[in-house]
Write an enzyme that holds these catalytic residues in place. Structure first.
Site, PDB file in Angstrom:
ATOM      1  N   LYS A  48     -14.687  48.752  -8.699  1.00  0.00           N
ATOM      2  CA  LYS A  48     -15.711  49.825  -8.865  1.00  0.00           C
ATOM      3  C   LYS A  48     -17.072  49.451  -8.894  1.00  0.00           C
ATOM      4  O   LYS A  48     -17.226  48.619  -9.786  1.00  0.00           O
ATOM      5  CB  LYS A  48     -15.185  50.451  -9.943  1.00  0.00           C
ATOM      6  CG  LYS A  48     -16.074  51.856 -10.075  1.00  0.00           C
ATOM      7  CD  LYS A  48     -15.362  53.017 -11.000  1.00  0.00           C
ATOM      8  CE  LYS A  48     -16.510  54.130 -11.157  1.00  0.00           C
ATOM      9  NZ  LYS A  48     -16.507  54.945 -10.010  1.00  0.00           N
ATOM     10  N   HIS A  91     -11.728  51.781 -15.266  1.00  0.00           N
ATOM     11  CA  HIS A  91     -11.321  51.870 -13.827  1.00  0.00           C
ATOM     12  C   HIS A  91     -11.146  50.467 -13.188  1.00  0.00           C
ATOM     13  O   HIS A  91     -11.498  49.312 -14.034  1.00  0.00           O
ATOM     14  CB  HIS A  91     -12.662  52.044 -13.079  1.00  0.00           C
ATOM     15  CG  HIS A  91     -12.778  53.722 -13.154  1.00  0.00           C
ATOM     16  ND1 HIS A  91     -13.470  54.518 -14.063  1.00  0.00           N
ATOM     17  CD2 HIS A  91     -12.191  54.636 -12.428  1.00  0.00           C
ATOM     18  CE1 HIS A  91     -13.329  55.766 -13.847  1.00  0.00           C
ATOM     19  NE2 HIS A  91     -12.726  55.892 -12.815  1.00  0.00           N
TER      20      HIS A  91
END
Ligand SMILES: NC(=O)c1ccc[n+]([C@@H]2O[C@H](COP(=O)([O-])OP(=O)(O)OC[C@H]3O[C@@H](n4cnc5c(N)ncnc54)[C@H](OP(=O)(O)O)[C@@H]3O)[C@@H](O)[C@H]2O)c1
Length: 238
Positions: A139, A135
């Site tokens: 995040k 990600h």
């Protein structure tokens, strides 16, 4: 529908665009600087709330909406230690709570394929199973909610695993998850079935955030006249 968007960040903006495309109206947009507007009076004009904020703020936002009787769709990950409490509030206030760790239709198909492969591999103990998720660097939680959902699906089917662990922590009976943070990656999940002879790799790669936002909007439309706890299974089979 009159929609409240709670968390006007990357997902909040995507959801707003899709809401408008589908003929809905965003009557309330809540971000960090106007949290006082998330109150029972302003929620009176809202048919459904969609919450994508942070692990620290999600529960309070959901609680406020449910207690105002507003069906609430939540996509925030990393707060699930309070999910049972949130479900009880939805029941108590006779409204709907929809939660999915991932609203993409493709990911929900990916869950099913993983479940099938794990059930077939249950007898073949020579395969070690592991998960990798990648990600973007902003995040806040690790591993991703989606990786945790995959691990739960796999460990239910595979008798040799009872749980998951985030690497470098490693236990023989837990599915190891590797979390990588790099660039602007919206979400890539891979599952590895690895033996001495061969390897099976299943990968889902989100190309952008539109799939998550569209799924969340479908969930909002679905939740409008429902009560209790709803999931992607309710939406896809309903
Ligand atoms: N379930 C799914 O399909 C799915 C898909 C993608 C993402 N997610 C999850 O959704 C969440 C949001 O992701 P994102 O990419 O949109 O993150 P983001 O771009 O950081 O957006 C979060 C927004 O919430 C705001 N915020 C912080 N505290 C708030 C509060 N108390 N009330 C209202 N808004 C508040 C933040 O403001 P500031 O920037 O000022 O702090 C930010 O604008 C994350 O947990 C992510 O893992 C889930």
């Amino acid at each position: 529908m009159n929609i409240a968007i709670i968390g006007y960040g990357k997902m909040g903006h995507e959801i707003e665009a899709i809401a408008i495309e589908r003929g809905h109206k965003v009557v309330l947009a809540i971000d960090k600087n106007n949290t006082h507007e998330l109150n029972p009076i302003l929620l009176k004009k809202v048919d459904v709330a969609i919450e994508f904020t942070t692990p620290e703020t999600a529960f309070k936002n959901i609680e406020t909406c449910l207690k105002a009787g507003v069906p609430t769709v939540c996509g925030t990950t990393g707060w699930l230690n309070r999910l049972e409490e949130a479900k009880r509030i939805a029941e108590q206030y006779n409204t709907a709570l929809f939660y999915a760790s991932n609203y993409s239709i493709g990911v929900n198909l990916f869950f099913k394929i993983n479940q099938l492969l794990a059930s077939l591999a249950n007898k073949h103990c020579e395969y070690d199973v592991s998960i990798e998720e990648i990600h973007h660097t902003q995040k806040k939680d690790a591993p991703s909610g989606t990786a945790i959902t995959i691990a739960q699906i796999l460990s239910k089917e595979l008798n040799r695993y009872n749980d998951w662990s985030l690497l470098p922590e490693f236990y023989d009976d837990r599915i190891p998850i590797k979390a990588i943070r790099e660039g602007n990656v919206p979400g890539t999940h891979s599952v590895f079935f690895d033996s001495e002879q061969d390897q099976i790799i299943l990968t889902h790669k989100a190309k952008n955030r539109r799939g998550f936002a569209l799924g969340a909007m479908l969930a909002a439309e679905f939740s409008l006249d429902k009560k209790g706890f709803l999931t992607m299974d309710s939406l896809l089979n309903g």
